[in-house]
Motif scaffolding. Structure first.
Motif, PDB file in Angstrom:
ATOM      1  N   GLU A  97      18.410  73.120   4.373  1.00 18.21           N
ATOM      2  CA  GLU A  97      17.756  72.421   3.242  1.00 18.21           C
ATOM      3  C   GLU A  97      16.690  71.550   3.864  1.00 18.21           C
ATOM      4  O   GLU A  97      16.803  71.162   4.970  1.00 18.21           O
ATOM      5  CB  GLU A  97      18.836  71.330   2.787  1.00 18.21           C
ATOM      6  N   MET A  98      15.689  71.387   3.053  1.00 20.24           N
ATOM      7  CA  MET A  98      14.512  70.352   3.599  1.00 20.24           C
ATOM      8  C   MET A  98      14.755  69.150   3.155  1.00 20.24           C
ATOM      9  O   MET A  98      15.299  68.782   2.142  1.00 20.24           O
ATOM     10  CB  MET A  98      13.322  70.780   2.710  1.00 20.24           C
ATOM     11  N   PHE A  99      14.479  68.135   4.074  1.00 18.25           N
ATOM     12  CA  PHE A  99      14.668  66.767   4.098  1.00 18.25           C
ATOM     13  C   PHE A  99      13.558  66.029   4.621  1.00 18.25           C
ATOM     14  O   PHE A  99      13.107  66.236   5.478  1.00 18.25           O
ATOM     15  CB  PHE A  99      15.960  66.288   4.803  1.00 18.25           C
ATOM     16  N   PRO A 100      13.322  64.773   4.148  1.00 18.30           N
ATOM     17  CA  PRO A 100      12.146  64.106   5.030  1.00 18.30           C
ATOM     18  C   PRO A 100      12.799  63.489   6.346  1.00 18.30           C
ATOM     19  O   PRO A 100      14.079  63.509   6.682  1.00 18.30           O
ATOM     20  CB  PRO A 100      12.299  62.555   4.098  1.00 18.30           C
ATOM     21  N   GLY A 123      13.058  71.645  19.806  1.00 17.51           N
ATOM     22  CA  GLY A 123      14.076  70.651  18.762  1.00 17.51           C
ATOM     23  C   GLY A 123      14.821  71.590  17.862  1.00 17.51           C
ATOM     24  O   GLY A 123      14.069  72.545  17.210  1.00 17.51           O
ATOM     25  N   ALA A 124      15.747  70.682  17.095  1.00 21.96           N
ATOM     26  CA  ALA A 124      16.419  71.444  16.260  1.00 21.96           C
ATOM     27  C   ALA A 124      16.787  70.038  15.336  1.00 21.96           C
ATOM     28  O   ALA A 124      17.211  69.021  16.097  1.00 21.96           O
ATOM     29  CB  ALA A 124      17.625  72.182  16.424  1.00 21.96           C
ATOM     30  N   TYR A 125      16.948  70.090  14.003  1.00 23.81           N
ATOM     31  CA  TYR A 125      17.067  69.036  13.022  1.00 23.81           C
ATOM     32  C   TYR A 125      18.586  69.088  12.432  1.00 23.81           C
ATOM     33  O   TYR A 125      18.859  70.174  12.165  1.00 23.81           O
ATOM     34  CB  TYR A 125      15.918  68.768  12.126  1.00 23.81           C
ATOM     35  N   VAL A 126      19.330  68.010  12.316  1.00 20.56           N
ATOM     36  CA  VAL A 126      20.602  68.076  11.780  1.00 20.56           C
ATOM     37  C   VAL A 126      20.674  66.905  10.659  1.00 20.56           C
ATOM     38  O   VAL A 126      20.290  65.768  11.253  1.00 20.56           O
ATOM     39  CB  VAL A 126      21.694  68.150  12.671  1.00 20.56           C
ATOM     40  N   SER A 127      20.998  67.256   9.630  1.00 13.48           N
ATOM     41  CA  SER A 127      21.167  66.114   8.557  1.00 13.48           C
ATOM     42  C   SER A 127      22.232  65.119   8.913  1.00 13.48           C
ATOM     43  O   SER A 127      23.111  65.233   9.902  1.00 13.48           O
ATOM     44  CB  SER A 127      21.489  66.678   6.971  1.00 13.48           C
ATOM     45  N   LEU A 128      22.027  63.600   8.542  1.00 15.85           N
ATOM     46  CA  LEU A 128      22.937  62.261   8.909  1.00 15.85           C
ATOM     47  C   LEU A 128      24.127  62.623   8.188  1.00 15.85           C
ATOM     48  O   LEU A 128      24.524  61.776   7.507  1.00 15.85           O
ATOM     49  CB  LEU A 128      22.097  61.121   8.761  1.00 15.85           C
ATOM     50  N   ASP A 129      24.799  63.810   8.287  1.00 18.16           N
ATOM     51  CA  ASP A 129      26.138  63.801   7.613  1.00 18.16           C
ATOM     52  C   ASP A 129      27.227  64.212   8.847  1.00 18.16           C
ATOM     53  O   ASP A 129      27.103  65.577   9.305  1.00 18.16           O
ATOM     54  CB  ASP A 129      26.031  64.830   6.622  1.00 18.16           C
ATOM     55  N   PRO A 130      28.211  63.515   9.070  1.00 17.33           N
ATOM     56  CA  PRO A 130      29.211  64.216  10.047  1.00 17.33           C
ATOM     57  C   PRO A 130      30.112  65.342   9.552  1.00 17.33           C
ATOM     58  O   PRO A 130      30.316  66.003  10.449  1.00 17.33           O
ATOM     59  CB  PRO A 130      30.301  62.868  10.007  1.00 17.33           C
ATOM     60  N   GLU A 174      15.494  61.441   7.367  1.00 21.35           N
ATOM     61  CA  GLU A 174      16.725  61.481   7.128  1.00 21.35           C
ATOM     62  C   GLU A 174      17.622  62.666   8.021  1.00 21.35           C
ATOM     63  O   GLU A 174      18.594  62.930   7.591  1.00 21.35           O
ATOM     64  CB  GLU A 174      16.994  62.127   5.794  1.00 21.35           C
ATOM     65  N   LEU A 175      16.908  63.031   8.975  1.00 17.28           N
ATOM     66  CA  LEU A 175      17.720  63.963  10.041  1.00 17.28           C
ATOM     67  C   LEU A 175      17.626  63.273  11.301  1.00 17.28           C
ATOM     68  O   LEU A 175      16.914  62.578  11.522  1.00 17.28           O
ATOM     69  CB  LEU A 175      16.743  65.149   9.961  1.00 17.28           C
ATOM     70  N   VAL A 176      18.368  63.848  12.373  1.00 13.00           N
ATOM     71  CA  VAL A 176      18.461  63.556  13.636  1.00 13.00           C
ATOM     72  C   VAL A 176      17.837  64.829  14.433  1.00 13.00           C
ATOM     73  O   VAL A 176      18.542  65.814  14.060  1.00 13.00           O
ATOM     74  CB  VAL A 176      19.798  63.150  14.072  1.00 13.00           C
ATOM     75  N   ARG A 208      11.483  68.421   7.240  1.00 11.81           N
ATOM     76  CA  ARG A 208      12.167  69.142   8.071  1.00 11.81           C
ATOM     77  C   ARG A 208      13.291  69.944   7.551  1.00 11.81           C
ATOM     78  O   ARG A 208      13.982  69.217   6.428  1.00 11.81           O
ATOM     79  CB  ARG A 208      12.407  68.309   9.316  1.00 11.81           C
ATOM     80  N   LYS A 209      13.794  70.931   8.006  1.00 10.47           N
ATOM     81  CA  LYS A 209      14.898  71.838   7.442  1.00 10.47           C
ATOM     82  C   LYS A 209      16.049  71.627   8.524  1.00 10.47           C
ATOM     83  O   LYS A 209      15.825  71.610   9.835  1.00 10.47           O
ATOM     84  CB  LYS A 209      14.467  73.361   7.568  1.00 10.47           C
ATOM     85  N   CYS A 210      17.094  71.136   7.913  1.00 10.42           N
ATOM     86  CA  CYS A 210      18.473  71.057   8.674  1.00 10.42           C
ATOM     87  C   CYS A 210      18.878  72.472   9.014  1.00 10.42           C
ATOM     88  O   CYS A 210      18.717  73.292   8.093  1.00 10.42           O
ATOM     89  CB  CYS A 210      19.218  70.428   7.999  1.00 10.42           C
TER      90      CYS A 210
END
Length: 99
Positions: free
Chosen positions: A16-19, A46-53, A22-24, A9-11
């Motif tokens: 960037e593409m991540f598994p 839905g929208a995906y965001v990476s697990l980084d504050p 690794e995204l929320v 999925r893309k953040c």
């Protein structure tokens, strides 16, 4: 044994593409309510965001999720999301260190 395909999925912030794990996922349900979707299976846009504050803070500063989900998102939700992401990142790092 056949190798399983890993869904990517893309953040929406970094593009960037991540598994997927690794995204929320943030979802806007049909009633227009925005919530965190830990399962990744809730109904709605839905929208995906990476697990980084830091990425969540960037999304908050630029209101990226507001544009992707076509709804005004409160600062309380962004702070809740930032706390959730920080917790999930710490959990992930803890479990990686144990193995």
């Amino acid at each position: 044994m056949k190798q399983r395909k890993i869904p990517m999925r893309k953040c929406v912030v970094t593009n960037e593409m991540f598994p997927k794990k690794e995204l929320v996922r943030i979802v806007r349900n049909p009633e227009g309510e925005v919530e965190i979707d830990p399962s990744g299976k809730k109904n709605g846009r839905g929208a995906y965001v990476s697990l980084d504050p830091d990425v969540v803070q960037k999304a908050w500063d630029k209101h990226v999720l507001d544009r992707h989900l076509d709804v005004k998102i409160s600062d309380e939700f962004y702070s809740e999301l930032k706390a959730y992401v920080a917790h999930q990142k710490a959990r992930k790092e803890l479990f990686e260190n144990e193995q």
